[in-house]
Design an enzyme around this catalytic site. Structure first.
Site, mmCIF file in Angstrom:
data_model
loop_
_atom_site.group_PDB
_atom_site.id
_atom_site.type_symbol
_atom_site.label_atom_id
_atom_site.label_comp_id
_atom_site.label_asym_id
_atom_site.label_seq_id
_atom_site.Cartn_x
_atom_site.Cartn_y
_atom_site.Cartn_z
ATOM 1 N N ASP A 108 0.868 -1.174 0.000
ATOM 2 C CA ASP A 108 0.000 0.000 0.000
ATOM 3 C C ASP A 108 0.909 1.229 0.000
ATOM 4 O OD1 ASP A 108 -2.236 1.566 -0.008
ATOM 5 O OD2 ASP A 108 -3.152 0.703 1.780
ATOM 6 N N ASP A 143 -3.737 7.286 -3.580
ATOM 7 C CA ASP A 143 -5.089 7.794 -3.820
ATOM 8 C C ASP A 143 -5.478 8.755 -2.706
ATOM 9 O OD1 ASP A 143 -4.787 5.320 -2.377
ATOM 10 O OD2 ASP A 143 -6.961 5.177 -2.205
HETATM 11 N N1 GUN Z 1 -6.333 1.016 3.193
HETATM 12 C C1 GUN Z 1 -7.582 1.084 3.702
HETATM 13 N N2 GUN Z 1 -8.334 1.950 2.985
HETATM 14 C C2 GUN Z 1 -7.553 2.426 2.008
HETATM 15 C C3 GUN Z 1 -7.772 3.351 0.935
HETATM 16 O O1 GUN Z 1 -8.857 3.910 0.754
HETATM 17 N N3 GUN Z 1 -6.705 3.580 0.108
HETATM 18 C C4 GUN Z 1 -5.491 2.968 0.278
HETATM 19 N N4 GUN Z 1 -4.509 3.224 -0.579
HETATM 20 N N5 GUN Z 1 -5.284 2.104 1.276
HETATM 21 C C5 GUN Z 1 -6.289 1.848 2.128
#
Ligand code: GUN
Length: 723
Positions: A108, A143
């Site tokens: 992420d 995002d």
């Molecule tokens: N982890 C939990 N929710 C989100 C999200 O909306 N975007 C991202 N990039 N990671 C997340």
């Protein structure tokens, strides 16, 4: 082979051209078993990517791989980027070595940290470049998180900004696969915009973002709505990931709506607070004497012994317990998809929590009946101002219904009034209403009082009624069924208590059903057939006519006519013309095995298990010969009403596939030029070349949209090629 203390071999990397491709190998409506191909092996979906905190590894990634067979995990690139010791090792040795994990690694980007802590100091391009440089399999762009308390303008800006960043991020990512998160808060048209516009770009996976606060507040109905709006607009050849969703209670519902990947730190976070995950909610270690589920990690200890442990050991054991329960529930869901029972599981699990029940009931009842929903009050008023809103939910629901497989094997377990709203039952009913045609002009006769198989009770009676001018129906808990389709699933295979069959027909409900069959203003006669003593005498006297001669051959012709119309989309005229003068080979139990046309050709064989119909080669040649409309050259999906009577759906393949298909090989995705708008999974289809010549026939595995965009996997299981 058992993997525990033993090392599991490293996964086989995907062939270069397959990296990032997703195929569907089994489905139940929109729920699917899939394979996502990566440089570090195949990820079998639906599955959970456990969250690894690179600073606190509650369960070692290596153990996850070796012992639990975890094929992919997720970690946070922003956390690695921020900590110098992690950053330098990751850049030097790569993320797989840093974590000691040979499977696929998703990362992420720091968006969630910006939601929790306010902001992050990393740049949009910088974080994608970093993920690429440390060798992750699937990276995530930065995002903009949308919270449920944000107003329409704020969410709109976040959606726009995310879309703006998307292209830049894809450029930087190069050949590293990228997640394209869908934002939009609780505003359907912003979710819809985000999904449509992100879907047009070449992301590998589409995660639903901004759902963590919705799940934390247990607003599962909102979650279901968001899922339905987003998922119906996302390309079906890309997996959908539920960001931050790891509670097993939610898996069945989300999987039934097409979720493929889940990630969560819940297994470790809950363990730290002494909480146990179960498919029916959460339990506290302080409040239990017995394990709610007897998982491998706790077979040699009691809850009491675990309570007494120091925090580190307790957390370790409870994390394993939570992970095992999570994996178990996912396995359960996958098996349900394979068995075609995912919605039954959703229904069962819906009783575990009031919010889940509310979500389920909204899913199966409201969208079909109302176009508007008060939960998005702001949204509704703003969309009304824009002249939108109406029809939105209907449309999303249709997407789900249209992918359902019917008829299917096995029984329909009756579970109250909801049963009729099960998506595949709804699909079966819609198809019946759209395609079945009344052939008689007389009064309507409704038989009631007994379940299938009706033919064992009134088979001879049916043979005697066939030449009368009455239109006969059977009264079932799933609605009225034309008598000619008496062996069709699901109506013929309902498992439930006796009393569901004993109810006397409600005439106003029967009228509504008949209207959907386009039968208006006819007298309705209801006849109880629970007692078969003297049945012929009684029925003919109630109909006020003398006892008729039996004509089984004609009844069989009418049965095949009905099946061709309803299951093959053949026009009534064509169906009558081909069945006229035909003869039948019967099974030992007196059912139709084969239909032989008046020219002596074996054309069709009804499928005895679920009441479907199979084509033979001659049957396929006939079905091809009656085609009047032009061959399809696109992939438009339409409702069933639009093309009634146009015949068996056609799939057009390109020249590369032609010789293989002609030999009887399956039609693979990526070789298709067009298909009819009524192509649905499990339907009989004809496969033709671009000149419209018949190459083969078989059963579709996909919807029209999937035929258009999927690049890997089987599109049509070919039964036979046409030499
Ligand atoms: N982890 C939990 N929710 C989100 C999200 O909306 N975007 C991202 N990039 N990671 C997340």
């Amino acid at each position: 082979m058992k993997w525990g203390s033993t090392r599991r071999p490293d996964p086989k990397p995907a062939r270069e051209q397959d990296v990032g491709r997703f195929e569907i190998s089994k489905r139940d409506g929109q729920a699917r078993i899939g394979q996502l191909h990566t440089k570090h092996g195949v990820i079998e979906t639906p599955c959970l990517l456990p969250v690894i905190n690179p600073n606190i590894r509650t369960i070692e990634p290596r153990e996850m791989y070796d012992k639990y067979g975890i094929q992919a995990l997720i970690t946070n690139s922003y956390v690695i980027w921020k900590h110098e010791h992690l950053k330098s090792t990751a850049l030097e040795n790569g993320i797989h070595e840093l974590l000691d994990f040979p499977g696929a690694i998703m990362t992420d980007s720091g968006t969630f940290q910006s939601y929790v802590y306010g902001d992050v100091e990393v740049g949009v391009e910088e974080i994608v470049e970093f993920q690429r440089n440390i060798g992750v399999d699937i990276a995530t762009m930065l995002d903009v998180f949308t919270r449920p308390d944000m107003n329409f303008e704020e969410v709109s800006e976040a959606v726009e900004e995310t879309i703006k960043r998307a292209e830049v991020s894809l450029n930087v990512a190069g050949d590293t696969l990228l997640n394209g998160p869908i934002q939009g808060g609780i505003f359907p048209q912003l979710r819809s915009k985000s999904a449509s516009e992100m879907s047009a770009l070449d992301f590998c996976v589409y995660p639903l973002g901004g759902i963590v606060p919705i799940m934390e507040k247990q607003k599962y109905k909102d979650l279901a709505k968001i899922m339905l709006v987003c998922k119906s607009r996302l390309a079906p050849n890309k997996p959908v990931h539920m960001f931050g969703c790891g509670h097993p209670m939610l898996f069945p519902m989300l999987i039934a709506m097409g979720a493929d990947l889940f990630d969560s730190a819940a297994y470790a976070l809950f363990a730290r607070d002494g909480r146990l995950l179960t498919p029916w909610g959460t339990e506290k270690i302080d409040e239990i004497e017995e394990w709610p589920l007897f998982m491998p990690s706790v077979v040699d200890c009691t809850p009491n012994e675990v309570r007494e442990m120091n925090k580190i050991d307790r957390t370790a054991i409870l994390s394993r317990f939570n992970l095992e329960v999570t994996l178990q529930e996912l396995a359960h869901c996958r098996q349900a998809v394979r068995n075609g029972t995912i919605w039954r599981l959703v229904e069962r699990r819906s009783h575990q929590h009031p919010a889940l029940r509310e979500a389920f009931l909204w899913l199966v009842t409201e969208p079909a009946q109302t176009n508007m929903d008060p939960i998005f009050i702001d949204e509704i008023s703003s969309s009304m101002e824009r002249g939108e809103g109406r029809g939105r939910w209907e449309e999303n629901w249709d997407w789900l219904i249209n992918a359902q497989i019917t008829p299917r094997n096995g029984s329909e377990q009756w579970a109250g009034q909801d049963t009729i709203k099960r998506p595949h039952v709804e699909m079966a009913r819609r198809r019946l209403f759209a395609r079945w045609r009344s052939q008689k002009k007389g009064d309507v006769v409704i038989f009631h009082g007994t379940s299938a198989p009706w033919r064992t009770r009134i088979g001879e009676l049916m043979d005697r009624l066939v030449e009368t001018d009455f239109e006969f129906f059977l009264h079932t808990p799933l609605g009225l069924l034309p008598l000619g389709l008496e062996d069709l699933n699901p109506w013929a295979h309902i498992e439930g208590p006796e009393w569901i069959w004993n109810r006397k027909p409600d005439l106003s409900w029967c009228r509504q059903e008949l209207e959907r069959f386009n039968i208006d203003n006819r007298k309705i006669i209801t006849i109880d057939i629970s007692n078969t003593e003297d049945i012929h005498k009684r029925v003919f006297s109630e109909l006020d006519i003398g006892i008729q001669e039996a004509n089984q051959n004609l009844r069989f012709q009418q049965q095949i006519t009905d099946k061709l119309c309803v299951l093959g989309n053949v026009s009534l005229d064509d169906a009558i013309a081909i069945t006229e003068g035909s003869t039948f080979v019967k099974s030992r139990t007196g059912r139709i095995r084969n239909m032989i046309s008046k020219d002596g050709n074996h054309l069709f064989s009804p499928r005895l298990a679920e009441g479907g119909i199979s084509l033979t080669l001659d049957g396929a040649i006939w079905a091809h010969s009656i085609r009047k409309s032009p061959m399809p050259d696109s992939f438009t999906e339409m409702d069933l009403i639009s093309n009634v009577g146009e015949g068996f759906a056609v799939v057009v393949v390109n020249n590369d596939a032609e010789p293989f298909v002609k030999e009887g090989r399956n039609v693979m995705h990526g070789f298709i030029l067009g298909c009819d708008s009524w192509t649905r999974p499990s339907e009989n289809v004809l496969v033709v070349n671009s000149q419209g010549e018949l190459l083969a026939f078989g059963r579709s595995q996909a919807t029209a949209k999937e035929m258009e965009v999927m690049k890997k996997g089987i599109a049509v299981k070919v039964r036979q090629g046409c030499p």
